[in-house]
Structure formats: structure tokens, C-alpha cells
Motif scaffolding. Structure first.
Motif, PDB file in Angstrom:
ATOM      1  N   ALA A   1      39.907  24.575 -14.337  1.00 52.69           N
ATOM      2  CA  ALA A   1      41.100  25.433 -14.239  1.00 52.69           C
ATOM      3  C   ALA A   1      41.448  25.668 -12.774  1.00 52.69           C
ATOM      4  CB  ALA A   1      40.846  26.774 -14.934  1.00 52.69           C
ATOM      5  N   GLY A   2      42.717  25.621 -12.464  1.00 50.32           N
ATOM      6  CA  GLY A   2      43.117  25.840 -11.075  1.00 50.32           C
ATOM      7  C   GLY A   2      44.610  26.049 -10.968  1.00 50.32           C
TER       8      GLY A   2
ATOM      9  N   PRO B   1      40.283  14.944  -6.504  1.00 51.33           N
ATOM     10  CA  PRO B   1      41.421  14.047  -6.731  1.00 51.33           C
ATOM     11  C   PRO B   1      42.470  14.223  -5.642  1.00 51.33           C
ATOM     12  CG  PRO B   1      40.992  15.503  -8.637  1.00 51.33           C
ATOM     13  CD  PRO B   1      40.242  16.048  -7.469  1.00 51.33           C
TER      14      PRO B   1
ATOM     15  N   ASP C   1      40.088  33.203 -19.654  1.00 53.69           N
ATOM     16  CA  ASP C   1      40.668  33.353 -18.321  1.00 53.69           C
ATOM     17  C   ASP C   1      39.479  33.345 -17.370  1.00 53.69           C
ATOM     18  OD1 ASP C   1      41.459  34.389 -15.844  1.00 53.69           O
ATOM     19  OD2 ASP C   1      43.022  35.636 -16.737  1.00 53.69           O
ATOM     20  N   VAL C   2      39.408  32.345 -16.517  1.00 55.36           N
ATOM     21  CA  VAL C   2      38.185  32.124 -15.730  1.00 55.36           C
ATOM     22  C   VAL C   2      37.905  33.229 -14.711  1.00 55.36           C
ATOM     23  CG1 VAL C   2      38.170  29.614 -15.987  1.00 55.36           C
ATOM     24  CG2 VAL C   2      39.395  30.635 -14.036  1.00 55.36           C
ATOM     25  N   THR C   3      38.889  34.095 -14.478  1.00 58.26           N
ATOM     26  CA  THR C   3      38.666  35.187 -13.516  1.00 58.26           C
ATOM     27  C   THR C   3      37.961  36.388 -14.156  1.00 58.26           C
ATOM     28  OG1 THR C   3      40.803  36.261 -13.938  1.00 58.26           O
ATOM     29  CG2 THR C   3      40.776  34.529 -12.263  1.00 58.26           C
TER      30      THR C   3
ATOM     31  N   ALA D   1      43.993  23.023 -21.413  1.00 53.46           N
ATOM     32  CA  ALA D   1      45.357  22.766 -21.891  1.00 53.46           C
ATOM     33  C   ALA D   1      46.129  21.919 -20.899  1.00 53.46           C
ATOM     34  CB  ALA D   1      46.087  24.095 -22.098  1.00 53.46           C
TER      35      ALA D   1
ATOM     36  N   VAL E   1      47.681  13.472  -8.706  1.00 54.84           N
ATOM     37  CA  VAL E   1      47.614  12.867 -10.042  1.00 54.84           C
ATOM     38  C   VAL E   1      48.812  13.387 -10.822  1.00 54.84           C
ATOM     39  CG1 VAL E   1      46.228  12.599 -12.122  1.00 54.84           C
ATOM     40  CG2 VAL E   1      45.096  12.939  -9.916  1.00 54.84           C
TER      41      VAL E   1
ATOM     42  N   ARG F   1      46.011  29.578 -21.614  1.00 54.32           N
ATOM     43  CA  ARG F   1      47.180  29.212 -22.427  1.00 54.32           C
ATOM     44  C   ARG F   1      46.651  28.812 -23.806  1.00 54.32           C
ATOM     45  NH1 ARG F   1      50.667  24.818 -20.556  1.00 54.32           N
ATOM     46  NH2 ARG F   1      48.874  23.906 -19.496  1.00 54.32           N
TER      47      ARG F   1
ATOM     48  N   SER G   1      37.543  20.044  -7.491  1.00 50.18           N
ATOM     49  CA  SER G   1      38.124  20.523  -6.243  1.00 50.18           C
ATOM     50  C   SER G   1      39.404  19.716  -6.013  1.00 50.18           C
ATOM     51  CB  SER G   1      37.095  20.359  -5.111  1.00 50.18           C
ATOM     52  OG  SER G   1      37.636  20.699  -3.863  1.00 50.18           O
ATOM     53  N   SER G   2      39.572  19.139  -4.839  1.00 50.41           N
ATOM     54  CA  SER G   2      40.795  18.407  -4.490  1.00 50.41           C
ATOM     55  C   SER G   2      40.544  17.760  -3.139  1.00 50.41           C
ATOM     56  CB  SER G   2      41.950  19.409  -4.380  1.00 50.41           C
ATOM     57  OG  SER G   2      43.057  18.832  -3.716  1.00 50.41           O
TER      58      SER G   2
HETATM   59  P1  NAD Z   1      47.671  21.758 -14.785  1.00 51.76           P
HETATM   60  O1  NAD Z   1      48.579  22.778 -14.213  1.00 51.76           O
HETATM   61  O2  NAD Z   1      48.214  20.724 -15.710  1.00 51.76           O
HETATM   62  O3  NAD Z   1      46.414  22.456 -15.489  1.00 51.76           O
HETATM   63  C1  NAD Z   1      45.765  23.575 -14.975  1.00 51.76           C
HETATM   64  C2  NAD Z   1      45.289  24.409 -16.138  1.00 51.76           C
HETATM   65  O4  NAD Z   1      44.551  25.530 -15.630  1.00 51.76           O
HETATM   66  C3  NAD Z   1      46.464  24.977 -16.955  1.00 51.76           C
HETATM   67  O5  NAD Z   1      46.315  24.633 -18.315  1.00 51.76           O
HETATM   68  C4  NAD Z   1      46.361  26.474 -16.726  1.00 51.76           C
HETATM   69  O6  NAD Z   1      46.757  27.253 -17.841  1.00 51.76           O
HETATM   70  C5  NAD Z   1      44.887  26.646 -16.419  1.00 51.76           C
HETATM   71  N1  NAD Z   1      44.620  27.896 -15.715  1.00 51.76           N
HETATM   72  C6  NAD Z   1      45.261  28.397 -14.632  1.00 51.76           C
HETATM   73  N2  NAD Z   1      44.753  29.600 -14.328  1.00 51.76           N
HETATM   74  C7  NAD Z   1      43.772  29.864 -15.232  1.00 51.76           C
HETATM   75  C8  NAD Z   1      42.881  30.950 -15.443  1.00 51.76           C
HETATM   76  N3  NAD Z   1      42.896  32.044 -14.673  1.00 51.76           N
HETATM   77  N4  NAD Z   1      41.985  30.863 -16.461  1.00 51.76           N
HETATM   78  C9  NAD Z   1      41.965  29.770 -17.259  1.00 51.76           C
HETATM   79  N5  NAD Z   1      42.797  28.730 -17.132  1.00 51.76           N
HETATM   80  C10 NAD Z   1      43.697  28.780 -16.121  1.00 51.76           C
HETATM   81  O7  NAD Z   1      47.017  21.056 -13.513  1.00 51.76           O
HETATM   82  P2  NAD Z   1      46.009  19.832 -13.399  1.00 51.76           P
HETATM   83  O8  NAD Z   1      46.636  18.867 -12.472  1.00 51.76           O
HETATM   84  O9  NAD Z   1      45.530  19.388 -14.730  1.00 51.76           O
HETATM   85  O10 NAD Z   1      44.828  20.545 -12.583  1.00 51.76           O
HETATM   86  C11 NAD Z   1      43.487  20.623 -13.033  1.00 51.76           C
HETATM   87  C12 NAD Z   1      42.576  20.825 -11.826  1.00 51.76           C
HETATM   88  O11 NAD Z   1      42.671  19.685 -10.969  1.00 51.76           O
HETATM   89  C13 NAD Z   1      42.959  22.026 -10.957  1.00 51.76           C
HETATM   90  O12 NAD Z   1      41.789  22.675 -10.507  1.00 51.76           O
HETATM   91  C14 NAD Z   1      43.681  21.393  -9.790  1.00 51.76           C
HETATM   92  O13 NAD Z   1      43.631  22.186  -8.628  1.00 51.76           O
HETATM   93  C15 NAD Z   1      42.917  20.097  -9.643  1.00 51.76           C
HETATM   94  N6  NAD Z   1      43.632  19.042  -8.941  1.00 51.76           N
HETATM   95  C16 NAD Z   1      44.788  18.524  -9.443  1.00 51.76           C
HETATM   96  C17 NAD Z   1      45.432  17.516  -8.737  1.00 51.76           C
HETATM   97  C18 NAD Z   1      46.697  16.877  -9.227  1.00 51.76           C
HETATM   98  O14 NAD Z   1      47.304  16.116  -8.458  1.00 51.76           O
HETATM   99  N7  NAD Z   1      47.144  17.109 -10.441  1.00 51.76           N
HETATM  100  C19 NAD Z   1      44.910  17.063  -7.529  1.00 51.76           C
HETATM  101  C20 NAD Z   1      43.729  17.624  -7.056  1.00 51.76           C
HETATM  102  C21 NAD Z   1      43.095  18.613  -7.780  1.00 51.76           C
END
Ligand code: NAD
Length: 253
Positions: A88-89, A185, A60-62, A15, A188, A39, A139-140
């Protein structure tokens, strides 16, 4: 022929910004995609956009039982699993002195336990499918260099980096033909970066500071990450395992 034609992928956190972009990109290039998230309404909408190529499953990935259910639903609907995107993160902006043990554990539960469970159940489902699968762990750059305001996030993402290499070596040693790589990344433009800058109470200043740390001078776009996911999902990357793909505009160079 499309680049992942005939493959079946499961994306966690589908999502969110990067998850939804990856799901759309994989579907555009011919894959069937299981869009999962905790979500539900938002992830269901992304799956619906994909039409017959999409399936929504709450995950829920946990929660290990929910992983078992997600894999069963994937095999039942699409008959196989070729690609798993552990995306998911979450993060909590608090330094090591401020953070509570519960907050520390929550970040690790989602970012690291969640990826471990995904790898475990993903390998099982790929073996069952007879697939030379690809596991892609998001990861990141915070998994490569430390971040003072983000200790749990950094620690969990560093864990994802080495977990990915361990999984890659295990699958290679067993001769499964399953690959595992991590994607790192930088900033972003997604809800996560928006939340990060808001959390500081000085959104504009924080965004300017973030930008200053990117030599190319701009944030990434979700499709920059989705394109890397697509490459790792496709057979174009068939020699690549245990590798890390850095997408950060030069931030860690
Ligand atoms: P985001 O917040 O838009 O999306 C994260 C999604 O993970 C959400 O839809 C949330 O509901 C879901 N989530 C959280 N906990 C969860 C759980 N327990 N079970 C299932 N789903 C769960 O953020 P994003 O930027 O799209 O991030 C995606 C991934 O990229 C993450 O792992 C984040 O750490 C990583 N990341 C993002 C960036 C950035 O700048 N956006 C940079 C480096 C890494």
C-alpha cells in the motif's frame, strides 16, 4: 509443484495495480492470499476472483488495531502466515516549498508507518506460525534517488529501503529464518502513474518526460513487479535478505 504451494500471503493495497497483480500471481502459483486494502469493494472483488484461495480483510495500514485484526483473521482462516507484501502506498505531487506539514505526515503515515506496522505484526504472525517467512516491502526508485516534485514520497520510500535492511538484520540475528527485502519499481502503468501525469495538468507531456528517463523506452507492467514479488516469496530466494530489487528499465543505472 507450484512455486509458492502451501504458503499463505497477505498483500496490502491489494485493490491497486501492483497489489492486485501480486495477489493474482501468488494465488496462481499455489498460495492462499489475504487481499487487504482500505478500498473495500475493490479489494473484495480481487479476493473473490481467487475463489477458495482468497480472503478479503479491510486494512488501513496506518491503524495498528486493524493490523492486529488482519493477522488474527489470517491465522484463523488459513492457520499461518508465510509472506507479507507491504505494498500500500500513496504520493502527493508538491515540492518542498509548497507541501504542508499535514501532507508530509500523511505520506509518511501510509508509506513508512504502514510498512513499520506491517513488519512488526508480520514477524509476530510468522513466528507464531513457525514460518521461515518472507517480508517484501514495495519501495520505489524514488527511494534510491531524490525526486524534486515528490519530496515526501521519496523520503518515505528511502525510509522503507533502510527499514527493510534493518528488519532483515534483526530477523537474521535472532535466527528466525524470516527474510526481508525491498522492491524498487520505476514507472509502472497503474492508477498511481495515471494520477501523477494528470496532476501536472499536461498529461501527455508528463508521460513523454517520464519515458525519456527510462533507457529501455517503455513503462513497466504490473506483472513485472508481481514476478519479482513471486520470486522473493518463494524459496528460490532463500539466501536473499536485506537486498533491493530494482525494476526500472535502466532508469537508475
Ligand atoms: P495504486 O494507486 O494502484 O494502488 C495503491 C493502493 O494502496 C490502492 O488500492 C490504495 O487504496 C491503497 N492504499 C492507499 N493508502 C492506504 C492505506 N492507508 N491503507 C491501505 N491501503 C491503502 O498504485 P500502485 O502503482 O499499485 O502502487 C503500489 C505500490 O507500488 C505503492 O507503494 C507505490 O508507491 C509503489 N510504486 C508504484 C510505482 C508505479 O509506477 N506504479 C512505482 C514505484 C513504486
Amino acid at each position: 509443484m507450484k512455486r509458492v504451494e502451501g504458503k499463505v500471503a497477505l498483500v496490502t493495497g491489494g485493490a491497486g495495480g501492483l497489489g492486485a497483480a501480486s495477489a493474482r500471481m501468488l494465488a496462481r502459483e499455489g498460495a492462499k492470499v489475504v487481499v487487504t486494502d482500505r478500498r473495500e469493494a475493490e479489494a473484495r472483488a480481487v479476493a473473490q476472483e481467487l475463489g477458495d484461495a482468497g480472503l478479503f480483510v479491510a486494512l488501513d495500514v496506518t491503524q495498528e488495531a486493524q493490523w492486529e485484526n488482519a493477522m488474527a483473521r489470517t491465522l484463523e482462516k488459513f492457520g499461518r502466515l508465510d509472506v507479507l507484501v507491504n505494498n500500500a502506498g500513496m504520493g502527493i505531487v508538491k515540492d518542498v516549498e509548497e507541501m504542508t506539514l499535514d501532507e508530509w505526515r500523511l505520506v509518511h503515515a501510509v508509506n513508512l508507518d504502514g510498512v513499520f506496522l506491517g513488519c512488526k505484526h508480520g514477524i509476530r504472525a510468522m513466528k507464531q506460525s513457525g514460518a521461515k517467512g518472507s517480508i517484501i516491502n514495495i519501495s520505489s526508485i524514488a527511494g534510491i534517488v531524490g525526486v524534486g516534485q515528490f519530496p515526501a514520497y521519496s523520503s518515505s520510500k528511502g525510509g522503507v529501503r533502510l527499514l527493510s535492511k534493518s528488519v532483515a538484520l534483526h530477523c537474521a540475528a535472532k535466527g528466525y529464518g524470516i527474510r526481508c527485502n525491498s522492491v524498487h519499481p520505476g514507472y509502472v502503468e497503474t492508477a498511481m502513474v495515471e494520477a501523477l501525469s494528470q496532476a501536472s495538468g499536461q498529461a501527455e507531456k508528463t508521460r513523454a518526460r517520464m519515458l525519456k528517463g527510462i533507457p529501455m523506452g517503455h513503462f513497466g507492467e504490473p506483472d513485472d513487479v508481481a514476478n519479482a514479488v513471486l520470486y522473493l516469496a518463494s524459496d528460490e530466494s532463500k539466501l536473499m535478505t536485506g537486498a533491493e530489487v530494482i525494476l526500472d528499465g535502466g532508469a537508475t543505472a
